[in-house]
Write an enzyme that holds these catalytic residues in place. Structure first.
Site, PDB file in Angstrom:
ATOM      1  N   TYR A  65       0.902  -1.219  -0.019  1.00  0.00           N
ATOM      2  CA  TYR A  65       0.026   0.252   0.035  1.00  0.00           C
ATOM      3  C   TYR A  65       1.081   1.117  -0.055  1.00  0.00           C
ATOM      4  CZ  TYR A  65      -3.977  -2.985   1.315  1.00  0.00           C
ATOM      5  OH  TYR A  65      -4.796  -4.038   1.526  1.00  0.00           O
ATOM      6  N   PHE A 211     -12.816  -4.698   1.434  1.00  0.00           N
ATOM      7  CA  PHE A 211     -14.110  -4.031   0.641  1.00  0.00           C
ATOM      8  C   PHE A 211     -15.422  -3.976   1.287  1.00  0.00           C
ATOM      9  CE2 PHE A 211     -11.639  -4.966  -3.288  1.00  0.00           C
ATOM     10  CZ  PHE A 211     -10.836  -4.133  -3.464  1.00  0.00           C
ATOM     11  N   PRO A 212     -15.312  -3.652   2.962  1.00  0.00           N
ATOM     12  CA  PRO A 212     -16.806  -3.720   3.644  1.00  0.00           C
ATOM     13  C   PRO A 212     -17.626  -2.821   2.991  1.00  0.00           C
ATOM     14  CG  PRO A 212     -14.996  -2.941   4.835  1.00  0.00           C
ATOM     15  CD  PRO A 212     -14.349  -3.372   3.693  1.00  0.00           C
ATOM     16  N   LEU A 213     -17.317  -1.667   2.831  1.00  0.00           N
ATOM     17  CA  LEU A 213     -18.261  -0.479   2.195  1.00  0.00           C
ATOM     18  C   LEU A 213     -18.465  -0.860   0.577  1.00  0.00           C
ATOM     19  CD1 LEU A 213     -16.895   2.369   4.284  1.00  0.00           C
ATOM     20  CD2 LEU A 213     -18.602   0.620   4.920  1.00  0.00           C
TER      21      LEU A 213
HETATM   22  N1  LIG Z   1      -6.879  -8.881   1.864  1.00  0.00           N
HETATM   23  C1  LIG Z   1      -7.440  -8.177   0.600  1.00  0.00           C
HETATM   24  O1  LIG Z   1      -6.938  -8.584  -0.137  1.00  0.00           O
HETATM   25  C2  LIG Z   1      -7.679  -6.871   0.534  1.00  0.00           C
HETATM   26  C3  LIG Z   1      -8.305  -6.252  -0.475  1.00  0.00           C
HETATM   27  C4  LIG Z   1      -8.890  -4.968  -0.238  1.00  0.00           C
HETATM   28  C5  LIG Z   1      -8.913  -4.230   0.845  1.00  0.00           C
HETATM   29  N2  LIG Z   1      -8.379  -4.752   1.974  1.00  0.00           N
HETATM   30  C6  LIG Z   1      -8.385  -4.109   3.277  1.00  0.00           C
HETATM   31  O2  LIG Z   1      -9.771  -3.794   3.515  1.00  0.00           O
HETATM   32  C7  LIG Z   1      -9.858  -2.539   3.975  1.00  0.00           C
HETATM   33  C8  LIG Z   1     -11.214  -2.065   3.676  1.00  0.00           C
HETATM   34  O3  LIG Z   1     -11.330  -2.009   2.321  1.00  0.00           O
HETATM   35  P1  LIG Z   1     -11.301  -0.527   1.218  1.00  0.00           P
HETATM   36  O4  LIG Z   1     -10.682   0.422   2.211  1.00  0.00           O
HETATM   37  O5  LIG Z   1     -10.620  -0.755  -0.037  1.00  0.00           O
HETATM   38  O6  LIG Z   1     -12.661  -0.469   0.828  1.00  0.00           O
HETATM   39  P2  LIG Z   1     -14.073  -0.088   1.880  1.00  0.00           P
HETATM   40  O7  LIG Z   1     -13.664   0.105   3.452  1.00  0.00           O
HETATM   41  O8  LIG Z   1     -15.207  -0.821   1.563  1.00  0.00           O
HETATM   42  O9  LIG Z   1     -14.361   1.430   1.473  1.00  0.00           O
HETATM   43  C9  LIG Z   1     -13.460   2.462   1.584  1.00  0.00           C
HETATM   44  C10 LIG Z   1     -13.874   3.561   0.509  1.00  0.00           C
HETATM   45  O10 LIG Z   1     -15.127   4.177   1.200  1.00  0.00           O
HETATM   46  C11 LIG Z   1     -14.759   5.618   1.597  1.00  0.00           C
HETATM   47  N3  LIG Z   1     -15.427   5.795   2.824  1.00  0.00           N
HETATM   48  C12 LIG Z   1     -15.085   5.098   3.882  1.00  0.00           C
HETATM   49  N4  LIG Z   1     -15.655   5.415   5.083  1.00  0.00           N
HETATM   50  C13 LIG Z   1     -16.859   6.241   4.565  1.00  0.00           C
HETATM   51  C14 LIG Z   1     -17.851   6.887   4.760  1.00  0.00           C
HETATM   52  N5  LIG Z   1     -18.206   6.779   6.271  1.00  0.00           N
HETATM   53  N6  LIG Z   1     -18.638   7.588   4.012  1.00  0.00           N
HETATM   54  C15 LIG Z   1     -18.250   7.717   2.844  1.00  0.00           C
HETATM   55  N7  LIG Z   1     -17.152   7.030   2.186  1.00  0.00           N
HETATM   56  C16 LIG Z   1     -16.662   6.519   2.957  1.00  0.00           C
HETATM   57  C17 LIG Z   1     -13.292   5.683   1.378  1.00  0.00           C
HETATM   58  O11 LIG Z   1     -13.033   7.158   1.021  1.00  0.00           O
HETATM   59  P3  LIG Z   1     -12.497   8.241   2.196  1.00  0.00           P
HETATM   60  O12 LIG Z   1     -10.972   7.985   2.279  1.00  0.00           O
HETATM   61  O13 LIG Z   1     -12.748   9.435   1.396  1.00  0.00           O
HETATM   62  O14 LIG Z   1     -13.363   8.129   3.235  1.00  0.00           O
HETATM   63  C18 LIG Z   1     -12.863   4.761   0.466  1.00  0.00           C
HETATM   64  O15 LIG Z   1     -13.082   5.476  -0.855  1.00  0.00           O
HETATM   65  C19 LIG Z   1      -8.587  -1.858   3.320  1.00  0.00           C
HETATM   66  O16 LIG Z   1      -8.440  -0.553   3.860  1.00  0.00           O
HETATM   67  C20 LIG Z   1      -7.615  -3.088   3.369  1.00  0.00           C
HETATM   68  O17 LIG Z   1      -6.905  -2.688   4.650  1.00  0.00           O
HETATM   69  C21 LIG Z   1      -7.892  -6.009   2.012  1.00  0.00           C
END
Ligand SMILES: NC(=O)c1ccc[n+]([C@@H]2O[C@H](COP(=O)([O-])OP(=O)(O)OC[C@H]3O[C@@H](n4cnc5c(N)ncnc54)[C@H](OP(=O)(O)O)[C@@H]3O)[C@@H](O)[C@H]2O)c1
Length: 283
Positions: A65, A211-213
């Site tokens: 990252y 990608f929980p959101l």
């Molecule tokens: N094991 C794996 O292969 C893998 C793959 C992907 C991700 N991950 C992990 O999973 C975590 C979560 O996934 P993710 O961060 O990709 O996706 P996510 O948590 O589903 O969504 C993050 C996105 O939503 C926005 N967001 C967050 N909170 C919000 C809110 N309250 N209101 C509106 N928008 C909001 C963020 O933008 P802002 O920054 O503008 O808030 C960002 O663009 C990652 O951070 C990573 O650590 C693991």
């Protein structure tokens, strides 16, 4: 709406601790496309410190990252690390100079990633490492798992988790080792991984949906919006509350680069959905 507090989500057993079931994912801290420096370094550091203040004990990260940006920020914000913090890194991916992603699951690649995590995070051993599986020609899952077991035997990692694995791969791993965590893609809008989640629940393995959101549909799903209105909450909070209600081993790790979003997300731990809400969301 409840105050932001990860502990309101209840706890699950991980790494010999009862950790709150809401964590934080550091993937959104680097710049656009998870590449280069953060949009706002001070806010990135504030997000990490506020997460811990609000009870987060599980932070998910990866050397790739940034690369190294998320880990460097974590070290700058949180060292010396609180004793009860469980840092979860992952091995199995890498980045080209143009920012594109590729699988990196050979023994040499996994070892190099582990050394990079240890160096930048300033750790002697990583509490939990996800073997993040991606198909790569000529590398078998069991060989990559074997390298991870070797790294644990060498004391460089304390516990092994798995990410992006099938049920078969989880069973294969469980036949030879404890599995600390599983991190696969799951959300209201994407529930194909239910059999793996069920297996984790049966074995008491914390499940960190990635990608929980984004997989949950965020604000785009009308059902989330309708339930949110009833609770004076946001659709994002309902997506997280739905995940928490889905299984006692669920431990979402929503990612954000903004303190306001972090607080909004952690307040979802106190949002209790009714049977009517759940029926409407799943209908
Ligand atoms: N094991 C794996 O292969 C893998 C793959 C992907 C991700 N991950 C992990 O999973 C975590 C979560 O996934 P993710 O961060 O990709 O996706 P996510 O948590 O589903 O969504 C993050 C996105 O939503 C926005 N967001 C967050 N909170 C919000 C809110 N309250 N209101 C509106 N928008 C909001 C963020 O933008 P802002 O920054 O503008 O808030 C960002 O663009 C990652 O951070 C990573 O650590 C693991």
């Amino acid at each position: 709406m409840p105050v932001p507090d990860a502990r309101a989500a209840g706890t699950v057993r991980l790494a010999d601790c009862d950790v709150p079931r809401l964590g934080y994912g550091a993937m959104r801290l680097p710049g656009p496309r998870v590449w280069g420096p953060p949009r706002d370094r001070d806010e990135a550091l504030a997000v990490l410190r506020r997460a811990v203040e609000l009870g987060v004990r599980v932070i998910d990260t990866a050397w790739y990252y940034g690369p190294d940006v998320a880990n460097e920020l974590i070290a700058a914000a949180l060292r010396p690390y609180p004793e009860e913090l469980v840092l979860v890194t992952k091995l199995g991916g890498a980045r080209r100079d143009d920012g594109s992603w590729y699988a990196a699951v050979t023994a040499a690649e996994l070892r190099a990633g582990c050394e990079r995590d240890l160096r930048v995070l300033g750790l002697e051993a990583i509490p939990v490492v996800h073997l993040r599986w991606m198909d790569q020609p000529d590398v078998r899952f069991e060989d990559a798992l074997g390298t991870t077991l070797d790294l644990r035997a060498e004391g460089k990692i304390q516990r092994i988790g798995l990410s992006n694995v099938t049920l078969d791969q989880l069973e294969q791993a469980l036949a030879v080792t404890d599995v600390a965590t599983v991190s696969n893609q799951y959300g209201l809008g994407l529930r194909d991984d239910q059999p793996v989640l069920d297996r984790c629940a049966a074995a008491g393995i914390p499940y960190l949906p990635f990608f929980p959101l984004l997989a949950g549909g965020g604000g785009a799903d009308d059902r989330l919006a309708a339930v949110a209105v009833r609770h004076g909450a946001t659709p994002t909070q309902v997506a997280l509350a739905w995940l928490l209600a889905r299984s006692p081993v669920m431990l979402p790790i929503p990612g954000t680069s903004r303190v306001a979003h972090l607080e909004e997300n952690l307040a979802a731990g106190g949002l209790k959905l009714t049977e009517e809400d759940l029926a409407q969301l799943e209908g």
